[in-house]
Design an enzyme around this catalytic site. Structure first.
Site, PDB file in Angstrom:
ATOM      1  N   ASP A 134       1.135  -1.342   0.032  1.00 35.98           N
ATOM      2  CA  ASP A 134      -0.121   0.037   0.278  1.00 35.98           C
ATOM      3  C   ASP A 134       1.162   1.198   0.316  1.00 35.98           C
ATOM      4  OD1 ASP A 134      -2.394  -2.077   0.261  1.00 35.98           O
ATOM      5  OD2 ASP A 134      -2.268  -1.177   2.266  1.00 35.98           O
ATOM      6  N   LYS A 149       2.238   2.492  -4.924  1.00 33.17           N
ATOM      7  CA  LYS A 149       2.881   1.229  -5.911  1.00 33.17           C
ATOM      8  C   LYS A 149       2.256   1.573  -7.279  1.00 33.17           C
ATOM      9  CE  LYS A 149       2.100  -2.611  -4.544  1.00 33.17           C
ATOM     10  NZ  LYS A 149       2.170  -2.749  -2.995  1.00 33.17           N
ATOM     11  N   GLY A 170      -5.184  -4.239  -3.385  1.00 34.33           N
ATOM     12  CA  GLY A 170      -5.763  -3.386  -4.161  1.00 34.33           C
ATOM     13  C   GLY A 170      -5.058  -2.070  -3.876  1.00 34.33           C
ATOM     14  N   HIS A 171      -5.157  -0.891  -5.252  1.00 34.87           N
ATOM     15  CA  HIS A 171      -5.087  -0.014  -5.403  1.00 34.87           C
ATOM     16  C   HIS A 171      -5.795   0.826  -6.400  1.00 34.87           C
ATOM     17  CE1 HIS A 171      -1.670  -3.152  -5.720  1.00 34.87           C
ATOM     18  NE2 HIS A 171      -2.757  -3.421  -7.141  1.00 34.87           N
ATOM     19  N   GLN A 214       1.965  -6.083  -3.183  1.00 32.68           N
ATOM     20  CA  GLN A 214       2.191  -5.891  -2.065  1.00 32.68           C
ATOM     21  C   GLN A 214       3.628  -5.481  -1.611  1.00 32.68           C
ATOM     22  OE1 GLN A 214       1.504  -9.799  -3.457  1.00 32.68           O
ATOM     23  NE2 GLN A 214      -0.960  -8.862  -2.533  1.00 32.68           N
TER      24      GLN A 214
HETATM   25  P1  GDP Z   1      -0.998   0.313  -3.181  1.00 31.63           P
HETATM   26  O1  GDP Z   1      -2.027  -1.106  -3.334  1.00 31.63           O
HETATM   27  O2  GDP Z   1       0.937   0.244  -3.500  1.00 31.63           O
HETATM   28  O3  GDP Z   1      -1.060   0.524  -5.098  1.00 31.63           O
HETATM   29  O4  GDP Z   1      -1.597   1.252  -2.688  1.00 31.63           O
HETATM   30  P2  GDP Z   1      -2.992   1.465  -2.548  1.00 31.63           P
HETATM   31  O5  GDP Z   1      -3.369   2.031  -3.858  1.00 31.63           O
HETATM   32  O6  GDP Z   1      -3.420   0.511  -1.689  1.00 31.63           O
HETATM   33  O7  GDP Z   1      -1.875   2.767  -1.042  1.00 31.63           O
HETATM   34  C1  GDP Z   1      -2.813   3.833  -1.004  1.00 31.63           C
HETATM   35  C2  GDP Z   1      -3.387   5.334  -1.495  1.00 31.63           C
HETATM   36  O8  GDP Z   1      -2.476   6.295  -1.028  1.00 31.63           O
HETATM   37  C3  GDP Z   1      -4.299   5.055  -2.650  1.00 31.63           C
HETATM   38  O9  GDP Z   1      -5.240   5.632  -1.954  1.00 31.63           O
HETATM   39  C4  GDP Z   1      -3.575   6.617  -3.136  1.00 31.63           C
HETATM   40  O10 GDP Z   1      -4.333   7.007  -4.006  1.00 31.63           O
HETATM   41  C5  GDP Z   1      -2.829   7.516  -2.168  1.00 31.63           C
HETATM   42  N1  GDP Z   1      -1.698   7.499  -2.879  1.00 31.63           N
HETATM   43  C6  GDP Z   1      -1.151   7.639  -2.991  1.00 31.63           C
HETATM   44  N2  GDP Z   1       0.159   8.289  -3.121  1.00 31.63           N
HETATM   45  C7  GDP Z   1      -0.224   9.448  -2.527  1.00 31.63           C
HETATM   46  C8  GDP Z   1       0.338  10.249  -2.133  1.00 31.63           C
HETATM   47  O11 GDP Z   1       1.796  10.355  -2.696  1.00 31.63           O
HETATM   48  N3  GDP Z   1      -0.273  11.771  -1.295  1.00 31.63           N
HETATM   49  C9  GDP Z   1      -1.197  11.059  -0.361  1.00 31.63           C
HETATM   50  N4  GDP Z   1      -1.959  11.995  -0.046  1.00 31.63           N
HETATM   51  N5  GDP Z   1      -1.911   9.717  -1.281  1.00 31.63           N
HETATM   52  C10 GDP Z   1      -1.228   9.157  -1.645  1.00 31.63           C
HETATM   53  P1  IMO Z   2      -0.994  -4.024  -2.361  1.00 31.04           P
HETATM   54  O1  IMO Z   2      -0.844  -4.945  -3.662  1.00 31.04           O
HETATM   55  C1  IMO Z   2      -1.121  -4.805   2.255  1.00 31.04           C
HETATM   56  C2  IMO Z   2      -1.118  -8.620   3.873  1.00 31.04           C
HETATM   57  C3  IMO Z   2      -2.639  -9.383   4.550  1.00 31.04           C
HETATM   58  C4  IMO Z   2      -2.016  -9.738   6.003  1.00 31.04           C
HETATM   59  C5  IMO Z   2      -1.193 -10.934   4.867  1.00 31.04           C
HETATM   60  C6  IMO Z   2      -1.661 -11.895   4.467  1.00 31.04           C
HETATM   61  O2  IMO Z   2      -2.050  -3.330  -2.034  1.00 31.04           O
HETATM   62  O3  IMO Z   2       0.001  -3.739  -1.752  1.00 31.04           O
HETATM   63  P2  IMO Z   2      -2.898 -12.857   2.496  1.00 31.04           P
HETATM   64  O4  IMO Z   2      -5.124 -12.471   2.118  1.00 31.04           O
HETATM   65  O5  IMO Z   2      -2.028 -12.334   1.283  1.00 31.04           O
HETATM   66  O6  IMO Z   2      -2.897 -13.940   2.699  1.00 31.04           O
HETATM   67  O7  IMO Z   2      -2.977 -12.091   3.518  1.00 31.04           O
HETATM   68  O8  IMO Z   2      -1.069  -9.778   3.717  1.00 31.04           O
HETATM   69  N1  IMO Z   2      -1.362  -8.199   2.182  1.00 31.04           N
HETATM   70  C7  IMO Z   2      -2.069  -6.810   2.370  1.00 31.04           C
HETATM   71  N2  IMO Z   2      -1.629  -5.409   2.746  1.00 31.04           N
HETATM   72  N3  IMO Z   2      -1.138  -4.244   0.961  1.00 31.04           N
HETATM   73  C8  IMO Z   2      -1.361  -5.727  -0.048  1.00 31.04           C
HETATM   74  O9  IMO Z   2      -1.737  -5.279  -1.185  1.00 31.04           O
HETATM   75  C9  IMO Z   2      -1.607  -6.748   0.742  1.00 31.04           C
HETATM   76  N4  IMO Z   2      -1.564  -8.370  -0.068  1.00 31.04           N
HETATM   77  C10 IMO Z   2      -1.951  -8.922   1.057  1.00 31.04           C
HETATM   78  O10 IMO Z   2      -3.812  -7.926   4.551  1.00 31.04           O
HETATM   79  O11 IMO Z   2      -1.568  -9.566   6.469  1.00 31.04           O
HETATM   80 MG    MG Z   3      -2.972  -1.632  -1.816  1.00 28.06          MG
END
Ligand code: GDP
Ligand code: IMO
Ligand code: MG
Length: 427
Positions: free
Chosen positions: A13, A16, A40-41, A223
């Site tokens: 999270d 990426k 989840g992204h 992840q």
């Molecule tokens: P990922 O799984 O690594 O792709 O990241 P996620 O999408 O799960 O979580 C990142 C969250 O932060 C999302 O809601 C993005 O829209 C938000 N985000 C990404 N870059 C930035 C940033 O530089 N600043 C802020 N405030 N939010 C960001």
């Molecule tokens: P992105 O791509 C954050 C974590 C779960 C749990 C552990 C094992 O959005 O960064 P699982 O369901 O994979 O067996 O759970 O891994 N986990 C993540 N945490 N971001 C993710 O993906 C994750 N995918 C799995 O919360 O701790």
């Molecule tokens: Mg994510």
């Protein structure tokens, strides 16, 4: 060497896929190489928000071929929901390819995920309950179902007749749960086969063709390194290999094609689920960062645990992945925090440790050593040139570079594609 691996920092999270979306503008192909719909992204562009679990973010660029690679496990129902949502939002899915080698999350996998977590009691992992662990386990046991099986329904039926009794025995005898039937699964998957057929193929010739032409391919991470099955905080990990090595295996690409391994690190740290988190903030500041950073899971909605940047974990990530450049995200969330702290190492049983320890109990109970840096109060969200960041924010970025041993080439200051500072070489 056209390949760029985009690998996540500690526990996912980091944003990426915001970075992948940005880089995909100049890429011919994006391959999601591992993980499943546990990921989840969120990507924001032009004020519009798109959410992804499985489909590479490159899909927002009409010229980019997007591949769900062989290392992924996917729930066909979730993939179809995601396709529908993207079509409704106006995205063009003509360039989506799903590898016939990717494995499927079967209906019993999420059910088993839940029962296994319950059985662990206090030692539960905090999985996403999406069935990812059980699906990867079956892949390794060679009783998994692959996406390509959707084109061979007779074979799928025959294999179900062998596999389902194994699953039902556990469900019924161990958990007192109702069994699954071959007929019901077959009917469900016949529907998926019809709706997914146009996307399913072997991406091998596409990927190799793109490499031969020197086209740019991005391997989209899911992840993060500390969730890696081998390199992370086992057993508090996911069941796949989010590290750079896993990205290559999951996309079917050899290391000589990699030009850059880009590590995406958040300016602070978050973790969803249980397990050690040495720089965790359990006080009001942690709650504040959670709200400002909107740190709630995209997949499960769970509040993310929040803490300071952990340079020991980040440096380990740089080393095990061979990261040569860093995208530092969410710097804006630290606006107004003073001082800003960085975890620089640990003390475990009185002994200094410079990197995360394999022993999970030592990781859980270690003391974290911190360094304090001056914070900044001016908002950074509208800054587009590195030199215009407040001096203490630049000091923070540059201290991170020194501590982790790789240059920060991108600084993200907001969720929108535009809110990204691309740094020229050097400071
Ligand atoms: P990922 O799984 O690594 O792709 O990241 P996620 O999408 O799960 O979580 C990142 C969250 O932060 C999302 O809601 C993005 O829209 C938000 N985000 C990404 N870059 C930035 C940033 O530089 N600043 C802020 N405030 N939010 C960001
Ligand atoms: P992105 O791509 C954050 C974590 C779960 C749990 C552990 C094992 O959005 O960064 P699982 O369901 O994979 O067996 O759970 O891994 N986990 C993540 N945490 N971001 C993710 O993906 C994750 N995918 C799995 O919360 O701790
Ligand atoms: Mg994510």
């Amino acid at each position: 060497m056209p390949g760029v691996i985009c690998v996540g920092g500690p526990w996912g999270d980091e944003g990426k896929v915001k970075i992948v979306d940005l880089l995909a503008e100049s890429a011919e192909m994006v391959v999601r190489s591992q993980g499943g719909n546990n990921a989840g992204h969120t990507v924001v562009t032009g004020g519009r928000e798109f959410r992804f679990n499985l489909i590479p973010a490159g899909i927002l660029h009409p010229r980019t071929t997007c591949v769900i690679g062989n290392g992924v496990v996917l729930d066909p129902r979730v993939l179809l929901d995601e396709i529908e949502a993207l079509v409704a939002a106006g995205a063009d899915l003509a360039n989506l390819v799903v590898s016939e080698r990717a494995h499927m999350i079967m209906p019993y996998h999420p059910v088993l995920d839940r029962y296994e977590e319950e059985a662990r009691g206090d030692d539960r992992l905090g999985t996403t309950f999406r069935g990812v662990g059980p699906a990867y386990s079956d892949k390794v046991r060679r009783i998994g179902f692959r996406v390509g099986d959707l084109g061979k329904l007779r074979f799928l039926e025959k294999k179900l007749a062998f596999v389902l009794p194994l699953k039902n025995a556990v469900l019924e005898r161990l958990h007192g749960a109702p069994p699954f039937t071959v007929e019901a699964i077959l009917e469900e998957f016949t529907g998926y086969a019809a709706r997914l057929a146009r996307y399913i193929r072997d991406p091998f010739p596409l990927v190799q063709g793109a490499l031969a032409r020197g086209e740019r391919i991005i391997l989209e991470g899911a992840q993060g390194t500390m969730l890696d099955l081998d390199l992370g905080t086992y057993p508090y990990v996911t069941s796949s290999y989010p590290s750079a090595g896993g990205a290559l295996a999951g996309a079917g690409i050899g290391p000589r094609h990699v030009e850059t391994t880009l590590g995406v690190l958040k300016a602070y740290t978050t973790r969803v689920g249980y397990g050690p988190f040495p720089t965790e903030l359990e006080d009001g500041l942690g709650a504040r960062l959670r709200e400002v950073g909107r740190e709630y899971g995209t997949t499960t909605g769970r509040p993310r645990r929040v803490g300071w940047f952990d340079a020991a974990v980040a440096r380990y990530g740089v080393q095990v992945n061979g990261i040569d450049a860093i995208a530092l995200t969410k710097l804006d969330v630290l606006d107004g925090v003073d001082p800003v702290r960085i975890g620089i190492g640990y003390r475990s049983k009185g002994v200094a440790q410079a990197h995360p320890m394999a022993n999970i109990s030592h990781m859980k109970h270690c003391e974290t050593v911190y360094e304090d840096l001056p914070g900044w109060s001016a908002p950074t969200a509208d800054v587009r040139r590195y030199a215009e960041l407040p001096a203490p924010a630049r000091g923070y970025v540059e201290r991170i570079e020194d501590l982790v041993g790789a240059p920060v080439t991108h600084v993200s200051v907001g969720p929108d594609r535009e809110q990204t500072i691309v740094r020229a070489a050097g400071r």
